[in-house]
Design an enzyme around this catalytic site. Sequence first.
Site, mmCIF file in Angstrom:
data_model
loop_
_atom_site.group_PDB
_atom_site.id
_atom_site.type_symbol
_atom_site.label_atom_id
_atom_site.label_comp_id
_atom_site.label_asym_id
_atom_site.label_seq_id
_atom_site.Cartn_x
_atom_site.Cartn_y
_atom_site.Cartn_z
ATOM 1 N N PRO A 110 12.091 -36.688 43.535
ATOM 2 C CA PRO A 110 12.716 -37.996 43.334
ATOM 3 C C PRO A 110 12.043 -39.082 44.177
ATOM 4 O O PRO A 110 11.349 -38.754 45.149
ATOM 5 C CB PRO A 110 14.164 -37.781 43.789
ATOM 6 C CG PRO A 110 14.327 -36.343 44.061
ATOM 7 C CD PRO A 110 12.981 -35.726 44.184
ATOM 8 N N GLY A 129 11.155 -41.795 46.899
ATOM 9 C CA GLY A 129 11.496 -41.984 48.321
ATOM 10 C C GLY A 129 11.578 -40.717 49.128
ATOM 11 O O GLY A 129 12.057 -40.733 50.257
ATOM 12 N N THR A 130 11.126 -39.589 48.571
ATOM 13 C CA THR A 130 11.250 -38.333 49.314
ATOM 14 C C THR A 130 10.005 -38.016 50.151
ATOM 15 O O THR A 130 9.925 -36.963 50.763
ATOM 16 C CB THR A 130 11.553 -37.155 48.360
ATOM 17 O OG1 THR A 130 10.685 -37.264 47.243
ATOM 18 C CG2 THR A 130 12.988 -37.154 47.916
ATOM 19 N N GLY A 131 9.025 -38.916 50.121
ATOM 20 C CA GLY A 131 7.877 -38.757 51.014
ATOM 21 C C GLY A 131 6.632 -38.208 50.351
ATOM 22 O O GLY A 131 5.767 -37.656 51.031
ATOM 23 N N LYS A 132 6.488 -38.400 49.029
ATOM 24 C CA LYS A 132 5.312 -37.858 48.332
ATOM 25 C C LYS A 132 4.043 -38.607 48.762
ATOM 26 O O LYS A 132 3.025 -37.991 49.050
ATOM 27 C CB LYS A 132 5.513 -37.959 46.814
ATOM 28 C CG LYS A 132 6.711 -37.155 46.331
ATOM 29 C CD LYS A 132 6.863 -37.183 44.841
ATOM 30 C CE LYS A 132 7.274 -38.519 44.290
ATOM 31 N NZ LYS A 132 8.588 -38.992 44.729
ATOM 32 N N GLU A 167 43.379 -45.326 48.070
ATOM 33 C CA GLU A 167 42.582 -44.525 49.016
ATOM 34 C C GLU A 167 43.490 -43.547 49.772
ATOM 35 O O GLU A 167 43.090 -42.417 50.048
ATOM 36 C CB GLU A 167 41.825 -45.425 50.003
ATOM 37 C CG GLU A 167 40.758 -46.312 49.366
ATOM 38 C CD GLU A 167 39.671 -45.550 48.626
ATOM 39 O OE1 GLU A 167 39.385 -44.391 48.976
ATOM 40 O OE2 GLU A 167 39.112 -46.108 47.646
HETATM 41 P P1 ADP Z 1 7.695 -41.474 47.461
HETATM 42 O O1 ADP Z 1 6.221 -41.572 47.374
HETATM 43 O O2 ADP Z 1 8.207 -40.070 47.319
HETATM 44 O O3 ADP Z 1 8.442 -42.417 46.562
HETATM 45 P P2 ADP Z 1 7.209 -42.471 50.073
HETATM 46 O O4 ADP Z 1 6.306 -41.439 50.626
HETATM 47 O O5 ADP Z 1 6.585 -43.738 49.598
HETATM 48 O O6 ADP Z 1 8.114 -41.872 48.930
HETATM 49 O O7 ADP Z 1 8.306 -42.791 51.176
HETATM 50 C C1 ADP Z 1 8.768 -44.086 51.440
HETATM 51 C C2 ADP Z 1 9.154 -44.204 52.882
HETATM 52 O O8 ADP Z 1 10.268 -43.358 53.153
HETATM 53 C C3 ADP Z 1 8.067 -43.767 53.836
HETATM 54 O O9 ADP Z 1 7.240 -44.833 54.183
HETATM 55 C C4 ADP Z 1 8.842 -43.258 55.026
HETATM 56 O O10 ADP Z 1 9.163 -44.325 55.901
HETATM 57 C C5 ADP Z 1 10.146 -42.744 54.427
HETATM 58 N N1 ADP Z 1 10.136 -41.297 54.224
HETATM 59 C C6 ADP Z 1 10.314 -40.672 53.045
HETATM 60 N N2 ADP Z 1 10.282 -39.344 53.201
HETATM 61 C C7 ADP Z 1 10.075 -39.105 54.493
HETATM 62 C C8 ADP Z 1 9.932 -37.910 55.280
HETATM 63 N N3 ADP Z 1 10.012 -36.700 54.729
HETATM 64 N N4 ADP Z 1 9.726 -38.037 56.607
HETATM 65 C C9 ADP Z 1 9.663 -39.248 57.176
HETATM 66 N N5 ADP Z 1 9.782 -40.415 56.488
HETATM 67 C C10 ADP Z 1 9.984 -40.356 55.175
#
Ligand code: ADP
Length: 470
Positions: free
Chosen positions: A192, A194-197, A412
């Site tokens: 998904p 924002g997971t750090g790809k 609530e």
């Molecule tokens: P994706 O490519 O999966 O959409 P990104 O690698 O661009 O996600 O991640 C966006 C930001 O979220 C990164 O710049 C970082 O700050 C943060 N982030 C996401 N996953 C991680 C992780 N596993 N560890 C540390 N920071 C993370």
Amino acid sequence: MKFLKNTKLVTGSALIVTGLTFLGIWCFRTPSREITRAELEQFAQAKALTDGRVMPTPYAGIYFVEGKHKLPGNSERVFLTTHLDEAQIKALSDQSWAKVAIPDQGVRGQWVNVLCNLLIAGVVIGVVVYQGNIGRGKNALVRERPTVSFSDVAGIEEAKGEVSEVVDFLRDPKKYQRLGGRLPKGVLLIGPPGTGKTMLAKAIACEANAHFFSVHGSDFTEVFVGVGAKRVRQLFRQAAKNKPAIIFIDEIDSVGKNRKLDTHSEHQQTINALLAAMDGFDSSQGIVVVAATNRPEDLDEALLRPGRFDRKVYVPYPDMKGRRAILQTHAAGKPIADASKALDVIAQTTPGMSGADLANLLNEAAIFSALQNATQISQTDLEAARDKVRFGKERKSMVLNQTEREMVAYHEAGHTIIHLQTQLMPPLYKVSIVPRGQALGATTLLPDEDQHLQSRQFLLEELLVLMGGR
Ligand code: ADP
């Protein structure tokens, strides 16, 4: 004032006089009539024409002919637009009634011709050069040596483990070649947003001390057919010049769409170029393609076959331990009061949040604290930031009257009372009736661990809690 009035009077009178003059000229002008070619010849033979002109039009061989036709006791202007060849023009110029204006053959006319030709040639050359340049240059900007290391990427240990062999290979390819091993040419990171790809891809390049070429799938999408394909070829050529290199293609689904579903010829050419490029290099050359997508089902099967993106690495949402680790890396340099406990609570109460959400959460908390001129980030700030990231900003401007507020509170409280009777639901942590985003109130739970499977009893309890607000 008097002068102004007089000026207006004079201008008005002048306009009226001018208007009347034009009207008079128009009324008493010699009537004009369009005639046929036969009539023209007939009048010319009868020498009934005077004051004539033969003028060329912008169309080759077409002339405008006009003259005065004498009638007994009267005259009329006659005209026609007709085709005349050179012999006819010569015959007309020999007749005394007409003046023939030959198209401008002087030096000026020649200059105009030369300039027009130069202009057209310039435009043609410009278009050719522009077409040649389309798709060039964009990739030249993306080369970099990332500074993100594996230690910055937290919480996705399995994914890190899987890609670390690529790093090892790029560092020492001979070690693998000696044993006849062949490493993947392509690694597909699936997960998904924002997971750090992207971070992971950068970390591979950083750890392997390789160049990092980053492109977005949509960079290959162009109106002109063949431009995307050209960009692919150029990208691989650049990487080949800067070995070892990681080519990172983000959102590859936008370029590598299944060709059965997408018949757009530009996409087809681009994906064919990508397939050919991936076949064309040998991974022993020190180039690895890393692509990211959150829609693997849309990808063309040819891309996924062995020899292309044969290594698939799943980058899921982080679990509680992962969230805690990610929070820890992003908390570096941020003064958090009682950090260990505060981050534990945040990690527990943020299931389903991605690494990007957590990074954003800590940033929001720092902003909250700064707004209050605090010296440390408190747990309250962290929790406010979590609620903001999850539900949206507090809607302070939203005016709820007494009855509405009471209704939200009863709603609530209903959830809460039922929740307290349940056995399997995680403990309640916070109940709020502050409107945020689309919600008028919200309940936060404090699970001890992430749940991957739910029992029938748990689901029934969850339904009970949900209905408890009615
Ligand atoms: P994706 O490519 O999966 O959409 P990104 O690698 O661009 O996600 O991640 C966006 C930001 O979220 C990164 O710049 C970082 O700050 C943060 N982030 C996401 N996953 C991680 C992780 N596993 N560890 C540390 N920071 C993370």
